[in-house]
Write a protein that holds these residues in place. Structure first.
Motif, short mmCIF file in Angstrom:
data_model
loop_
_atom_site.label_atom_id
_atom_site.label_comp_id
_atom_site.label_asym_id
_atom_site.label_seq_id
_atom_site.Cartn_x
_atom_site.Cartn_y
_atom_site.Cartn_z
N LEU A 120 0.33 16.70 12.15
CA LEU A 120 0.60 16.17 13.12
C LEU A 120 1.25 17.11 14.36
CD1 LEU A 120 1.05 12.34 12.56
CD2 LEU A 120 -0.86 13.35 13.68
N ILE A 121 2.19 17.85 13.86
CA ILE A 121 3.18 18.57 14.78
C ILE A 121 2.28 19.96 14.92
CG2 ILE A 121 5.11 17.56 14.08
CD1 ILE A 121 5.95 20.17 12.52
N ALA A 122 1.26 20.21 14.12
CA ALA A 122 0.46 21.39 14.52
C ALA A 122 -0.39 21.15 15.73
CB ALA A 122 -0.24 22.01 13.24
N ARG A 123 -0.62 19.97 16.27
CA ARG A 123 -1.46 19.63 17.13
C ARG A 123 -0.53 19.02 18.32
NH1 ARG A 123 -4.76 15.04 13.39
NH2 ARG A 123 -5.41 16.33 11.71
N PRO A 124 -1.35 19.28 19.62
CA PRO A 124 -0.64 18.70 20.87
C PRO A 124 -0.38 17.34 20.53
CG PRO A 124 -2.47 19.83 21.37
CD PRO A 124 -2.76 19.76 19.91
N ALA A 125 0.80 16.65 21.36
CA ALA A 125 0.87 15.35 20.96
C ALA A 125 -0.15 14.37 21.96
CB ALA A 125 2.48 15.06 21.58
N THR A 126 -0.33 13.45 21.35
CA THR A 126 -1.51 12.34 21.97
C THR A 126 -0.85 11.25 22.47
OG1 THR A 126 -1.88 11.19 19.74
CG2 THR A 126 -3.14 13.28 20.17
N GLY A 127 0.46 10.88 22.24
CA GLY A 127 0.87 9.56 22.52
C GLY A 127 0.70 8.36 21.83
N GLU A 128 -0.08 8.73 20.92
CA GLU A 128 -0.56 7.58 19.95
C GLU A 128 0.10 6.90 18.90
OE1 GLU A 128 -4.35 8.96 18.43
OE2 GLU A 128 -5.48 8.76 20.19
N THR A 129 -0.09 5.73 18.44
CA THR A 129 0.62 5.37 17.39
C THR A 129 -0.42 5.28 16.15
OG1 THR A 129 2.19 4.15 18.81
CG2 THR A 129 2.04 3.32 16.20
N THR A 130 -0.19 5.87 15.07
CA THR A 130 -1.04 5.99 13.98
C THR A 130 -0.14 5.35 12.88
OG1 THR A 130 -0.67 8.03 13.40
CG2 THR A 130 -2.06 7.89 15.08
N GLU A 131 -1.00 4.65 12.09
CA GLU A 131 -0.47 3.99 10.59
C GLU A 131 -1.05 5.18 9.52
OE1 GLU A 131 -1.87 0.09 10.36
OE2 GLU A 131 -0.21 -0.73 11.38
N TYR A 132 -0.24 4.96 8.61
CA TYR A 132 -0.37 6.07 7.27
C TYR A 132 0.06 5.45 5.83
CZ TYR A 132 -0.81 10.19 4.59
OH TYR A 132 -1.26 11.22 3.73
N ALA A 133 -0.87 5.28 5.23
CA ALA A 133 -0.44 4.51 3.72
C ALA A 133 -1.22 5.27 2.61
CB ALA A 133 -0.85 2.78 3.98
N GLY A 134 -0.75 4.74 1.56
CA GLY A 134 -1.41 5.27 0.40
C GLY A 134 -2.99 5.13 0.01
N PRO A 135 -3.59 5.37 -0.86
CA PRO A 135 -4.97 5.12 -1.04
C PRO A 135 -5.39 3.69 -1.64
CG PRO A 135 -4.32 6.52 -2.69
CD PRO A 135 -2.90 6.40 -2.09
N GLN A 136 -4.24 2.80 -2.18
CA GLN A 136 -4.53 1.68 -2.77
C GLN A 136 -3.77 0.66 -2.36
OE1 GLN A 136 -3.90 3.13 -6.92
NE2 GLN A 136 -5.88 2.60 -7.43
N VAL A 137 -4.40 -0.80 -2.19
CA VAL A 137 -3.71 -1.87 -1.84
C VAL A 137 -3.37 -2.51 -3.16
CG1 VAL A 137 -3.59 -4.02 -0.76
CG2 VAL A 137 -4.37 -2.09 0.48
N LEU A 138 -2.12 -2.74 -3.61
CA LEU A 138 -1.87 -3.35 -4.91
C LEU A 138 -0.87 -4.64 -4.77
CD1 LEU A 138 -0.97 -0.18 -7.12
CD2 LEU A 138 -3.29 -1.39 -7.10
N THR A 139 -1.10 -5.58 -5.47
CA THR A 139 -0.05 -6.79 -5.50
C THR A 139 1.28 -6.39 -6.29
OG1 THR A 139 -0.90 -7.80 -7.64
CG2 THR A 139 -1.90 -8.28 -5.52
N GLN A 188 0.75 -1.20 -0.11
CA GLN A 188 -0.13 0.11 0.12
C GLN A 188 0.95 1.29 -0.04
OE1 GLN A 188 -2.87 -0.21 3.29
NE2 GLN A 188 -3.96 1.51 2.54
N THR A 189 1.73 1.51 -0.99
CA THR A 189 2.62 2.29 -1.18
C THR A 189 1.93 3.83 -1.11
OG1 THR A 189 2.72 2.19 -3.37
CG2 THR A 189 4.56 0.98 -2.30
#
Length: 248
Positions: free
Chosen positions: A173-192, A159-160
């Motif tokens: 994210l740095i424009a907001r207060p730190a939340t201590g969370e772990t978040t994932e972030y990927a592209g809009p498509q899953v491809l083989t 999911q590049t």
């Protein structure tokens, strides 16, 4: 607000620095080698870190060394957070890799250990796990086609994501207060991997054949099962084909 960016000369850092500057931050790029206008510091030894973090409100930590992850990623981050804690840094954003808790791989384990160092630092933090970049997928395909045919495990699911999208997400994210969370972030498509390879060859006008193999081992199986994909939102907007169209 002053933002220190480690790994500023790297692939992602080269996009993050101008993105944050455009946003109006006083960006302090960090490098191991002397460079005009940049701060010089070495995560592996700790040299220069105290000066690098002085007066900094936010750290965007991108530096990594896949070949020496224990020294640079884990121990280097331990040195960095110690200096940051003393300096009173208000937000520590660490960019990790999507799926590292689901794919058994030595470098990924080091990234998990580094995340733990950040979480235990006592500094308000955010951990952003980004998917593999479009550029990385192309580099991998280029390497796998050096002998002529493109030799791949075509069932791998990826999911590049665009580097520019990750830079935008960091700015958000740095424009907001730190939340201590772990978040994932990927592209809009899953491809083989087969879809990635064939669309790449088509964009290049190449008629190289694609040879498929089923790679053994737990790591390969996890990637085939989609361990590096995510349903997390928001996601990037620039697709793999957008990347190819812009390049070719």
């Amino acid at each position: 607000m002053t933002v220190l960016v480690t790994g500023a000369s790297g692939t992602l850092g080269s996009a993050v620095v101008p993105r944050l500057q455009k946003q109006g931050y006083a960006v302090r790029p960090m490098t191991r080698s002397a460079r005009t206008g940049w701060v010089t510091a070495d995560l592996r030894t700790g040299d220069g870190l105290e000066e690098a973090v002085r007066g900094v409100a936010v750290i965007v930590h991108l530096a990594s060394s896949p070949g020496r992850p224990q020294q640079t990623d884990v121990e280097g981050t331990r040195r960095l957070v110690a200096a940051a804690r003393t300096a009173g840094v208000e937000h520590f954003l660490y960019v990790s890799i999507n799926g590292i808790d689901r794919v058994p791989y030595r470098y990924y384990q080091a990234k998990l250990d580094t995340e733990a160092v950040v979480k235990a630092s006592g500094i308000p933090c955010t951990i952003l796990r980004a998917a593999q970049f479009h550029d990385f997928a192309e580099m991998l395909l280029s390497g796998l086609s050096r002998l002529g045919p493109v030799l791949i495990d075509g069932k791998w699911q990826l999911q590049t994501v665009a580097i520019e999208d990750v830079a935008d997400r960091i700015a958000e994210l740095i424009a907001r207060p730190a939340t201590g969370e772990t978040t994932e972030y990927a592209g809009p498509q899953v491809l083989t991997f087969e879809e990635l390879a064939r669309s790449w060859l088509a964009a290049k006008g190449s008629k190289r054949p694609v040879w498929q193999v089923r790679l053994p081992g737990r790591m390969a199986r996890a990637i085939r099962d989609g361990a590096q994909t995510t349903a997390a939102i928001p996601a990037g907007t620039r697709t793999w084909r957008d990347y190819l169209a812009a390049k070719y």
